[in-house]
Design a protein around this motif. Structure first.
Motif, PDB file in Angstrom:
ATOM      1  N   THR A 100      90.739  25.283  33.272  1.00 26.49           N
ATOM      2  CA  THR A 100      90.037  24.000  33.166  1.00 26.49           C
ATOM      3  C   THR A 100      88.580  24.190  32.741  1.00 26.49           C
ATOM      4  O   THR A 100      87.789  23.256  32.809  1.00 26.49           O
ATOM      5  CB  THR A 100      90.075  23.244  34.503  1.00 26.49           C
ATOM      6  OG1 THR A 100      89.486  24.060  35.536  1.00 26.49           O
ATOM      7  CG2 THR A 100      91.508  22.910  34.898  1.00 26.49           C
ATOM      8  N   ASN A 101      88.240  25.408  32.323  1.00 30.02           N
ATOM      9  CA  ASN A 101      86.892  25.713  31.833  1.00 30.02           C
ATOM     10  C   ASN A 101      85.803  25.493  32.873  1.00 30.02           C
ATOM     11  O   ASN A 101      84.692  25.071  32.555  1.00 30.02           O
ATOM     12  CB  ASN A 101      86.580  24.908  30.566  1.00 30.02           C
ATOM     13  CG  ASN A 101      87.495  25.278  29.418  1.00 30.02           C
ATOM     14  OD1 ASN A 101      87.848  26.447  29.253  1.00 30.02           O
ATOM     15  ND2 ASN A 101      87.893  24.291  28.631  1.00 30.02           N
ATOM     16  N   LYS A 102      86.111  25.778  34.102  1.00 30.70           N
ATOM     17  CA  LYS A 102      85.089  25.739  35.143  1.00 30.70           C
ATOM     18  C   LYS A 102      84.159  26.944  35.001  1.00 30.70           C
ATOM     19  O   LYS A 102      82.980  26.880  35.353  1.00 30.70           O
ATOM     20  CB  LYS A 102      85.751  25.743  36.529  1.00 30.70           C
ATOM     21  CG  LYS A 102      84.777  25.567  37.689  1.00 30.70           C
ATOM     22  CD  LYS A 102      85.527  25.402  38.999  1.00 30.70           C
ATOM     23  CE  LYS A 102      84.590  25.135  40.159  1.00 30.70           C
ATOM     24  NZ  LYS A 102      85.342  24.898  41.438  1.00 30.70           N
ATOM     25  N   CYS A 103      84.714  28.039  34.502  1.00 31.77           N
ATOM     26  CA  CYS A 103      83.909  29.243  34.316  1.00 31.77           C
ATOM     27  C   CYS A 103      84.474  30.057  33.151  1.00 31.77           C
ATOM     28  O   CYS A 103      85.612  29.859  32.720  1.00 31.77           O
ATOM     29  CB  CYS A 103      83.880  30.084  35.590  1.00 31.77           C
ATOM     30  SG  CYS A 103      85.498  30.343  36.339  1.00 31.77           S
ATOM     31  N   ASP A 104      83.647  30.981  32.665  1.00 33.74           N
ATOM     32  CA  ASP A 104      84.061  31.867  31.566  1.00 33.74           C
ATOM     33  C   ASP A 104      84.903  33.022  32.078  1.00 33.74           C
ATOM     34  O   ASP A 104      85.866  33.436  31.423  1.00 33.74           O
ATOM     35  CB  ASP A 104      82.829  32.432  30.847  1.00 33.74           C
ATOM     36  CG  ASP A 104      81.975  31.354  30.221  1.00 33.74           C
ATOM     37  OD1 ASP A 104      82.513  30.567  29.419  1.00 33.74           O
ATOM     38  OD2 ASP A 104      80.770  31.299  30.546  1.00 33.74           O
ATOM     39  N   ILE A 105      84.496  33.567  33.211  1.00 35.87           N
ATOM     40  CA  ILE A 105      85.190  34.692  33.819  1.00 35.87           C
ATOM     41  C   ILE A 105      85.205  34.502  35.329  1.00 35.87           C
ATOM     42  O   ILE A 105      84.387  33.750  35.871  1.00 35.87           O
ATOM     43  CB  ILE A 105      84.536  36.049  33.478  1.00 35.87           C
ATOM     44  CG1 ILE A 105      83.091  36.098  33.992  1.00 35.87           C
ATOM     45  CG2 ILE A 105      84.590  36.325  31.982  1.00 35.87           C
ATOM     46  CD1 ILE A 105      82.410  37.443  33.780  1.00 35.87           C
ATOM     47  N   ALA A 106      86.129  35.177  35.984  1.00 37.16           N
ATOM     48  CA  ALA A 106      86.155  35.197  37.445  1.00 37.16           C
ATOM     49  C   ALA A 106      86.089  36.651  37.883  1.00 37.16           C
ATOM     50  O   ALA A 106      86.894  37.473  37.441  1.00 37.16           O
ATOM     51  CB  ALA A 106      87.416  34.527  37.982  1.00 37.16           C
ATOM     52  N   ILE A 107      85.105  36.958  38.729  1.00 33.21           N
ATOM     53  CA  ILE A 107      84.970  38.301  39.292  1.00 33.21           C
ATOM     54  C   ILE A 107      84.842  38.119  40.797  1.00 33.21           C
ATOM     55  O   ILE A 107      83.828  37.631  41.281  1.00 33.21           O
ATOM     56  CB  ILE A 107      83.752  39.060  38.742  1.00 33.21           C
ATOM     57  CG1 ILE A 107      83.654  38.938  37.222  1.00 33.21           C
ATOM     58  CG2 ILE A 107      83.814  40.526  39.143  1.00 33.21           C
ATOM     59  CD1 ILE A 107      82.492  39.706  36.623  1.00 33.21           C
ATOM     60  N   SER A 108      85.884  38.524  41.525  1.00 30.74           N
ATOM     61  CA  SER A 108      85.882  38.245  42.960  1.00 30.74           C
ATOM     62  C   SER A 108      86.832  39.177  43.700  1.00 30.74           C
ATOM     63  O   SER A 108      87.628  38.735  44.520  1.00 30.74           O
ATOM     64  CB  SER A 108      86.277  36.779  43.196  1.00 30.74           C
ATOM     65  OG  SER A 108      85.905  36.356  44.486  1.00 30.74           O
ATOM     66  N   GLY A 109      86.741  40.473  43.413  1.00 31.67           N
ATOM     67  CA  GLY A 109      87.622  41.426  44.064  1.00 31.67           C
ATOM     68  C   GLY A 109      89.078  41.089  43.831  1.00 31.67           C
ATOM     69  O   GLY A 109      89.895  41.190  44.738  1.00 31.67           O
ATOM     70  N   ILE A 110      89.445  40.704  42.600  1.00 34.15           N
ATOM     71  CA  ILE A 110      90.788  40.198  42.307  1.00 34.15           C
ATOM     72  C   ILE A 110      91.733  41.343  41.975  1.00 34.15           C
ATOM     73  O   ILE A 110      91.549  42.057  40.985  1.00 34.15           O
ATOM     74  CB  ILE A 110      90.759  39.209  41.125  1.00 34.15           C
ATOM     75  CG1 ILE A 110      89.661  38.168  41.308  1.00 34.15           C
ATOM     76  CG2 ILE A 110      92.115  38.537  40.973  1.00 34.15           C
ATOM     77  CD1 ILE A 110      89.413  37.329  40.069  1.00 34.15           C
ATOM     78  N   THR A 111      92.751  41.510  42.788  1.00 32.52           N
ATOM     79  CA  THR A 111      93.773  42.512  42.512  1.00 32.52           C
ATOM     80  C   THR A 111      94.662  42.029  41.371  1.00 32.52           C
ATOM     81  O   THR A 111      95.114  40.888  41.352  1.00 32.52           O
ATOM     82  CB  THR A 111      94.634  42.768  43.754  1.00 32.52           C
ATOM     83  OG1 THR A 111      93.782  43.162  44.837  1.00 32.52           O
ATOM     84  CG2 THR A 111      95.640  43.871  43.501  1.00 32.52           C
ATOM     85  N   ILE A 112      94.909  42.895  40.401  1.00 31.56           N
ATOM     86  CA  ILE A 112      95.763  42.558  39.267  1.00 31.56           C
ATOM     87  C   ILE A 112      97.221  42.583  39.715  1.00 31.56           C
ATOM     88  O   ILE A 112      97.710  43.583  40.228  1.00 31.56           O
ATOM     89  CB  ILE A 112      95.553  43.554  38.109  1.00 31.56           C
ATOM     90  CG1 ILE A 112      94.091  43.554  37.659  1.00 31.56           C
ATOM     91  CG2 ILE A 112      96.473  43.221  36.945  1.00 31.56           C
ATOM     92  CD1 ILE A 112      93.744  44.674  36.687  1.00 31.56           C
TER      93      ILE A 112
END
Length: 259
Positions: A100-112
């Protein structure tokens, strides 16, 4: 340990996220000088969920941590100002914040994971969040193989608990990281099993504790990007490659995790 593995998403949430990912794309109206589509002109908008020390947490009114240093490096390479939006992890994990284009990227300790890869794109892994073994300084326990019947603490619903169960260890489960570490520091248990990122940070802060062993659990963290924004994904991967090559990543690991 808390490794950003939330319980399986409800089917309705997953379906909604998939629809959003399929029908919503980056606007393309704003771009960096290198042609990377942006949510807001001149800014790298980063979604993150705090607190999750040492990856992202608030200090003196600012969101800091390992992930925020990584975001700084990506923003610098794109000649952009970093703008952090704190949001619920559900919106990050479902892909909704990106689609929804709230942000360009998400960086939050996200496990793939495969499920997450179905609703968003991931960068190359930037951190292997292995299992660690934390003990009091001078402990006779010096490896996973030496735990034996010793009482250990783990955080519930994590790979630490899975390891303890699979190996028949004498363990207690705690609801969160703070309680787990408190149990060790007050002598309630003889060791803690959890993700090395958090345990290394605690060992760096407390000279009475030692991170004495590590074991792979297959967990890798990545930067999440809208699946359609391939230009941003390429830019993020380029930064990760650079900071791995020039020693910046090693410096960040030492600063935030004591590794």
């Amino acid at each position: 340990m808390k490794t950003r593995h939330l319980p399986t998403l409800l089917a309705a949430t997953s379906a909604t996220a998939l629809v959003l990912a399929g029908c919503t794309s980056t606007s393309g109206e704003n771009q960096s000088e290198s042609g990377v589509p942006l949510v807001e002109d001149g800014k790298l908008t980063v979604c993150s969920n705090t607190p999750y020390t040492p990856f992202e947490f608030e200090r003196d009114g600012e969101v800091v941590g390992f992930d925020m240093d990584l975001a700084d490096e990506i923003a610098a390479d794109l000649d952009l100002e970093k703008n952090v939006i704190q949001t619920g992890f559900e919106g990050i994990e479902s892909g909704a914040d990106l689609s929804t284009n709230k942000c360009d990227i998400a960086i939050s300790g996200i496990t793939i994971t495969e499920a997450r890869q179905s609703v968003m794109a991931f960068s190359e892994p930037y951190f292997d969040d292995e299992l660690g073994l934390l003990v009091p300084a001078g402990s006779e326990i010096q490896s996973f193989d030496q735990i034996g019947d010793a009482r250990v603490a783990v955080q519930q619903a994590t790979t630490g608990q899975t390891y303890a169960e699979d190996n028949g260890l004498n363990f207690e489960q705690q609801e969160d990281t703070a309680l787990m570490l408190q149990s060790l520091e007050t002598g309630g248990v003889e060791a803690v099993i959890g993700n090395v990122s958090v345990l290394g940070n605690r060992a760096a802060e407390n000279p009475d504790l030692e991170l004495i062993d590590q074991e792979s659990n297959g967990e890798q963290l990545g930067v999440a990007v809208n699946s359609e924004n391939t230009e941003m994904l390429d830019a993020v991967n380029s930064t990760i490659e650079r900071i791995n090559d020039d020693g910046t990543m090693e410096t960040m690991r030492e600063e935030w995790m004591g590794l």
